[in-house]
Design a protein around this motif. Sequence first.
Motif, PDB file in Angstrom:
ATOM      1  N   SER A 221      -0.272  15.400  25.730  1.00  0.00           N
ATOM      2  CA  SER A 221      -0.128  16.303  24.467  1.00  0.00           C
ATOM      3  C   SER A 221       0.499  17.583  24.619  1.00  0.00           C
ATOM      4  N   LYS A 222       0.984  18.127  26.125  1.00  0.00           N
ATOM      5  CA  LYS A 222       1.550  19.270  26.119  1.00  0.00           C
ATOM      6  C   LYS A 222       2.980  19.225  25.895  1.00  0.00           C
ATOM      7  N   PRO A 223       3.551  20.176  25.170  1.00  0.00           N
ATOM      8  CA  PRO A 223       4.943  20.264  24.756  1.00  0.00           C
ATOM      9  C   PRO A 223       5.933  20.423  25.797  1.00  0.00           C
ATOM     10  N   LEU A 224       7.046  19.785  25.542  1.00  0.00           N
ATOM     11  CA  LEU A 224       8.008  19.565  26.537  1.00  0.00           C
ATOM     12  C   LEU A 224       8.746  20.963  26.521  1.00  0.00           C
ATOM     13  N   PRO A 225       9.324  21.286  27.649  1.00  0.00           N
ATOM     14  CA  PRO A 225      10.237  22.591  27.566  1.00  0.00           C
ATOM     15  C   PRO A 225      11.529  22.423  26.735  1.00  0.00           C
TER      16      PRO A 225
END
Length: 105
Positions: free
Chosen positions: A50-54
């Motif tokens: 769920s963490k956004p990708l760089p």
Amino acid sequence: MPWWIWLMLVLFMLAVLIAGGAYACIHGYQAFKNVAKVGGRASKRFGAMSKPLPQVEEDAAPFFTRPLKDAMDHYADAHAEVIRRQGEKRTRHAQQWAVWKHFND
């Protein structure tokens, strides 16, 4: 049948019911612990997903919302990269064939 046979059958039945209940409780608790471990590992993975990708690109807007020139430039850059990789592959193959030819001579 005498009364003591009935008593033994009832006691045997109660013993089997108690043993079966204990077996089910023990194995159910072990299964619950295993499922809890798997759930913990899965929640860590889902949390990481769920963490956004760089973002590598400066402009993250979709191409269909940008001017056509941006898409054309992106395509040209990608095609140039493909051609460069193909050239590197041909060079590596030529070098390898030269090495093999040297060993065969």
